[in-house]
Enzyme design. Structure first.
Site, PDB file in Angstrom:
ATOM      1  CG  HIS A 199     -53.412  39.260 -22.203  1.00 56.74           C
ATOM      2  ND1 HIS A 199     -52.361  40.165 -22.214  1.00 56.74           N
ATOM      3  CD2 HIS A 199     -54.388  39.805 -22.968  1.00 56.74           C
ATOM      4  CE1 HIS A 199     -52.679  41.201 -22.979  1.00 56.74           C
ATOM      5  NE2 HIS A 199     -53.913  41.010 -23.443  1.00 56.74           N
ATOM      6  CG  ASP A 223     -50.194  42.881 -19.967  1.00 56.44           C
ATOM      7  OD1 ASP A 223     -50.109  42.474 -18.790  1.00 56.44           O
ATOM      8  OD2 ASP A 223     -50.228  42.109 -20.947  1.00 56.44           O
ATOM      9  CG  ASP A 258     -49.626  39.244 -19.020  1.00 56.36           C
ATOM     10  OD1 ASP A 258     -48.567  39.783 -19.389  1.00 56.36           O
ATOM     11  OD2 ASP A 258     -50.686  39.255 -19.703  1.00 56.36           O
ATOM     12  CG  HIS A 260     -50.303  34.312 -24.324  1.00 55.17           C
ATOM     13  ND1 HIS A 260     -51.489  34.163 -23.640  1.00 55.17           N
ATOM     14  CD2 HIS A 260     -50.003  35.646 -24.261  1.00 55.17           C
ATOM     15  CE1 HIS A 260     -51.893  35.348 -23.195  1.00 55.17           C
ATOM     16  NE2 HIS A 260     -51.008  36.266 -23.540  1.00 55.17           N
TER      17      HIS A 260
END
Ligand code: Q9C
Ligand code: ZN
Length: 320
Positions: free
Chosen positions: A177, A264, A175, A139
């Site tokens: 996200h 995740d 991931d 991120h």
């Protein structure tokens, strides 16, 4: 503690994650120190200086707990040198869910060293290597933190691979996200392909990036591919998106693969909404391994801590 849905709750990205994974792995090595230079290929000096001193400046300002911002230069982000900790926290971050603690710099630094060690192993002839980075990295951008990320480990690995002679690097981000920081770092680059499979940012963090129409810019036009999926996605739909992503990697003609792996996407994850099972990670990884490319894998998210080790082990088994 982190700011989550308006309240301070225990930090999801905690050390128990790493302990659970370490217990599940058979062969583990500590990285040697490659220094700051390979990190400077990705991150700016002002940002690195900020990261190294932010927590002590926070304490010097009389604050307790961990540092995070509350005011952001959304309009006209200029490199102002205000020398106020609260201004700098806004200058160098994009969210309030990534507190800087006393040990954050050391952890991020050694996570980046792990990514460099894995890259070195692969450049030295290993087919695949996994870096157990904590904190994660995908991120954060060249000069901002966010999403529990401070140094972009997969970008640091990709740049190290290029410095080591690779010419076309594909980054595959799996991931839950979207890897907005990685995308941003390479958005105008034609020699690095960024492919991400993630929860639709129309419903999920990081909201503002990861939409299908983001395809790169300038020389990098077409070298970004986002494959957003709805909440509830299970293996069949996930595999279909993965096949699309893998075909893009083949078409790109990559000579190196960097995988941002977040567990995740697991059905039991407490902060996400996909429906992958532990046993699903092996065929997913096997499909990636079938590209036949030298592959560096970094640890991104994954917050179902008790299952994190078996999920990572199931993924790595696909490269076995
Ligand atoms: N309700 C990674 O998986 N959560 N980062 C915001 C607001 C941020 C996740 C919570 C989630 C970041 C590497
Ligand atoms: Zn994630």
């Amino acid at each position: 503690m982190e700011l989550h849905n308006g309240a301070y709750v225990p930090y999801a990205e905690h050390r128990g994650r790493m302990e659970n994974v370490l217990a599940a792995l058979e062969r583990v090595e500590a990285p040697r120190d490659c220094g700051i230079e390979p990190i400077r290929r990705v991150h700016g000096d002002a940002y690195l200086a900020f990261l190294q001193t932010a927590h002590e400046r926070w304490v010097a300002a009389g604050r307790s707990g961990d540092a995070h911002g509350y005011a952001w230069p959304v309009v006209g982000r200029r490199p102002l040198k205000l020398n106020r900790i609260d201004a700098d926290l806004g200058q160098f971050s994009f969210d309030a869910s990534s507190p800087i603690a006393a040990g954050t710099w050391d952890s991020a630094y050694w996570g980046a060293q792990a990514a460099l060690a894995a890259t070195g192993a692969v450049l030295g002839g290993d087919q695949a290597a996994f870096a157990l980075c904590r904190p994660p990295g995908h991120h954060c951008g060249a000069d901002y933190l966010g999403g529990y990320c401070f140094l972009n480990n997969i970008a640091i690995a990709a740049e190290a691979a290029i410095a080591g002679g690779k010419r076309r690097v594909a980054i595959l981000d799996v991931d839950y996200h979207h890897g907005n920081g990685t995308q941003d770092i390479f958005y105008d680059r034609s020699d690095v392909l960024f492919v991400s499979i993630h929860a639709d940012p129309a419903t999920d963090y990081p909201f503002f990036w990861g939409h299908a129409d983001e395809r790169g810019e300038g020389a990098g036009q077409g070298a970004t591919l986002n494959l957003p999926l709805p909440r509830g996605t299970a293996l069949p739909e996930y595999r279909a998106a993965l096949d699309t992503g893998l075909q893009a990697v083949r078409d790109f003609g990559a000579d190196m693969l960097c995988v941002s792996f977040g567990a995740d996407t697991f059905s039991g994850d407490p902060i996400t909404q996909f429906d992958l099972q532990t046993a699903d990670y092996t065929p997913i990884a096997r499909a990636i391994a079938e590209l036949g490319l030298p592959t560096v894998i970094t640890m991104e998210g994954g917050y179902a801590v008790d299952a994190l080790g078996i999920n990572v082990a199931a993924f790595l088994a696909g490269f076995g």
